[in-house]
Every structure is written in C-alpha cells, then in structure tokens.
Design an enzyme around this catalytic site. Sequence first.
Site, PDB file in Angstrom:
ATOM      1  N   LYS A  68      -1.159 -12.217   7.959  1.00  0.00           N
ATOM      2  CA  LYS A  68      -1.116 -11.629   9.309  1.00  0.00           C
ATOM      3  C   LYS A  68      -2.505 -11.126   9.707  1.00  0.00           C
ATOM      4  CE  LYS A  68       0.343  -7.323   7.199  1.00  0.00           C
ATOM      5  NZ  LYS A  68       1.469  -6.459   6.824  1.00  0.00           N
ATOM      6  N   ARG A 162      10.566   1.929   9.135  1.00  0.00           N
ATOM      7  CA  ARG A 162       9.735   1.079   9.980  1.00  0.00           C
ATOM      8  C   ARG A 162      10.669  -0.034  10.414  1.00  0.00           C
ATOM      9  NH1 ARG A 162       3.992  -1.584   8.160  1.00  0.00           N
ATOM     10  NH2 ARG A 162       5.430  -3.077   7.243  1.00  0.00           N
ATOM     11  N   TYR A 278     -30.591   6.707  18.741  1.00  0.00           N
ATOM     12  CA  TYR A 278     -30.003   7.604  19.745  1.00  0.00           C
ATOM     13  C   TYR A 278     -29.877   9.011  19.204  1.00  0.00           C
ATOM     14  CZ  TYR A 278     -28.495   3.769  22.808  1.00  0.00           C
ATOM     15  OH  TYR A 278     -28.444   2.702  23.650  1.00  0.00           O
ATOM     16  N   MET A 326     -24.249   0.149  19.317  1.00  0.00           N
ATOM     17  CA  MET A 326     -23.194  -0.839  19.534  1.00  0.00           C
ATOM     18  C   MET A 326     -23.496  -2.156  18.809  1.00  0.00           C
ATOM     19  SD  MET A 326     -21.691  -2.432  23.060  1.00  0.00           S
ATOM     20  CE  MET A 326     -21.203  -0.851  23.728  1.00  0.00           C
TER      21      MET A 326
HETATM   22  C1  PLP Z   1       1.389  -6.447   5.428  1.00  0.00           C
HETATM   23  C2  PLP Z   1       2.611  -6.614   4.645  1.00  0.00           C
HETATM   24  C3  PLP Z   1       2.537  -7.007   3.307  1.00  0.00           C
HETATM   25  C4  PLP Z   1       1.249  -7.079   2.538  1.00  0.00           C
HETATM   26  O1  PLP Z   1       0.914  -5.755   2.157  1.00  0.00           O
HETATM   27  P1  PLP Z   1      -0.396  -5.389   1.333  1.00  0.00           P
HETATM   28  O2  PLP Z   1      -0.285  -3.925   1.148  1.00  0.00           O
HETATM   29  O3  PLP Z   1      -1.547  -5.772   2.179  1.00  0.00           O
HETATM   30  O4  PLP Z   1      -0.346  -6.148   0.063  1.00  0.00           O
HETATM   31  C5  PLP Z   1       3.725  -7.277   2.651  1.00  0.00           C
HETATM   32  N1  PLP Z   1       4.905  -7.149   3.286  1.00  0.00           N
HETATM   33  C6  PLP Z   1       5.025  -6.762   4.563  1.00  0.00           C
HETATM   34  C7  PLP Z   1       6.358  -6.631   5.190  1.00  0.00           C
HETATM   35  C8  PLP Z   1       3.880  -6.459   5.290  1.00  0.00           C
HETATM   36  O5  PLP Z   1       3.982  -6.041   6.558  1.00  0.00           O
END
Ligand code: PLP
Length: 377
Positions: A68, A162, A278, A326
Amino acid sequence: MVVPQSWCRGGDGGMNALTAFDKAPPDPYSRAAMPAPLRLTVDLDALAANWRAFARAAGGAACGAAVKADAYGLGARGVVERLAREGCRDFFVATWDEAAALGALPAGCRLAVLHGLTTSDVEATRATDARPVLNTPAQAALWREVGDGRSCDAMVDTGMNRLGLAPAEAGAVLAGLALDTLHGHLACADEPGHPMNERQRSAFAVVADAVPAQRRAFANSAGVLLGESFRFDLVRPGLGLYGGCPSPLAKGLLRPVARPSALVLQVREVEPGDSVGYGATWIAARPSRIAVVNLGYADGYLRAFGAGGRMLAGGVACPIVGRVSMDLTAVDVTDADVIEGDWLDVDYDLPTMSAVTGLSQYELLTSLGSRYERRYA
Ligand SMILES: *Cc1c(COP(=O)(O)O)cnc(C)c1O
C-alpha cells in the site's frame, strides 16, 4: 517605457519562459526522462533479503507483502516484481486506485484491497482479479450483490477498533460468501510484552475457528516475530521489508532498503560569525565550507531534521546547518572533500531518524514525496 519587474515572473526571463510554455505545454511524463537532482535508491537485493528473512521467520505460514501507499513510497511496481521473483504470491494495497496503478500482476500473484469496497468501486472490482477485504456489514452486503460469486477476504476487528467486522457478527455477515482469507490485525505488535497481543490473538483464533475461510492471516511485520501462534496461514509484513525495524525482536534481522541522495548545487566558504539560512539560526564558529544541496522539506526532509540530521560525503558525516528550506538544505562539509556537482547521501537510518525526530519509521518512508528519481539497485 520601463516595465516593472514582477517578483513572481522574474522579469523578462519569466515572460519568455511563459511564452515558451504557451507554445509547448509540458508533457506531464517528460520528467521521468529528465535527470533529477535528487534520488531515492531502492536496494532491491536488500528488499529481497528482508522478505526472505520474514519468509523464514514465518515458518509454515506463507509470506505476503503489504505494498500500500506505493510500497511505503518506494515504488509498488518494482517491489512487486522483485518480490514475486523471490516467491512472494500475496500482495496487499489499501484502495482500488492503488490496485489499478499496479497493473497486471506477475504470474501466480494475487492482490487484496484492504479497505474493501464502496459503490463507487464496483466497476473497478470488475476490471481486476483483486479481492476486496470486507470490513463492514454494508461492504459484505454490497459484495453479495455485485461480487457474482467471486472470492473475497474479510477483516475481523479484535480490539483495535479500526477497520473490521465485530467477531460476534462475522459468521452471519459472511455466510455463503466465497471467503479466501480471513484477516485480523494487531494494535501493539511492536511491543512484544503488551497484553493486548495475546488478547487479540485468542479472540482471532476463536473467530477463525467459527468462520470458514481457506486461509487465516493475522501478523504484520512485528507480529511475525511474536511467535508461531501469531502466524496462522499467511503473514502480511510491510515496514520490515522496506528496512524499518518493526520491533525490538527484529534487531539485526533486516537491511536498509531506501537511500536518498541529493546533488550539491553550490559550495561556499563562510567566516566565523557568518550565518546560514532563513532566520540566521546557525552562526559559523570557524572558517567553514557549506554545501547547499537539492533537498528540502517538500521532499519530506523536514525542518525538524535540521537538528541532529546528517549527510554523508564518502563516509564522512556532515551535519545539517541552519533551517531546512523547501527545496534546499545546507550542510557543513568543512571536514569532508566535497565539490559542486557531488552527490551526498542523506543519513536516513530509519530507527535513528525516528528517535531524532519523533516521527514513526512509517511516516519517514511515506513522506519522501514525488520529486525523487527512484532508482533500483
Ligand atoms: C499496513 C498493514 C500491514 C503491514 O504492517 P507493517 O507494520 O508495515 O508490517 C499489515 N496488515 C494490515 C491490515 C495493514 O494495514
């Protein structure tokens, strides 16, 4: 007649540039072909070694990969291709947008979309073989209606509050669906002694027994290391693959993968008492050589990194001086051998930078931004 120079346009040069722009609109893809003054080198061998470390640690469970957020900013396509060559078969993205951006997967590989689906995703689900991970009764009802019997995954919430179905409702909500993988997710896996881990594990084991799915998946990177009972059939590491240290139990297990580096645009000499940047916050205490590099907070190199941040010139650690701008950062290279046109490696050791800045290793990776030329090594 004197034409007033506008700051924004930069006078005549700006006007000419504007005319040229009108005649030839920039090709949005042309940047990929241009040499960029900052790079993110992704060490695919280290990535592969990290995946193999998790695959070994997973024992009898299959080892997938969370890709992701464009593989935590490193480039999902390159990551998927390399991990598929290592034997990884299960990949996870957050959204259908990310699934589409990945394109066709290597042979034998499968993708699941962690955020499930909404009515606006229905068309997208038909364009790919990716499975939605159903998180709510409404998502399950929608998939029952539009899924045409295709297989899906589901997430059970075992206390993190969650995404996910309540354990008590999962059986009824999922009845009759072609369930590939039933997922759970740990809230405190990075704290091996946390009582929440065992509470979540046993809650998940109960649902996993009651809900018929082909596979059960529970562990993220840190979860894999908590022990056999946390691994079930399939594990979903992310952070650790990309060189983050997910838990105290991972010490020495993983190699860094992401190496930012930036071009030195100018080297200047400053005298004792001269200030840099800056706010004139840094004052030279000795005659110094300052390298100004093409990297700034718009590249995820935040102002907070100025305190304690370093760049490496041929192995010599050079401290950041003054405020990060920046697009530019100043580095004291008095003790190194640096000339204009050199590249400096940004010290981006994730656990160290996390301790220095208070940001999580996840934030450090995903905030690197789009101006880097991503190079695979
Ligand atoms: C992002 C995610 C992972 C991976 O988690 P890490 O802590 O990066 O290894 C696994 N399962 C779900 C549901 C996630 O959202």
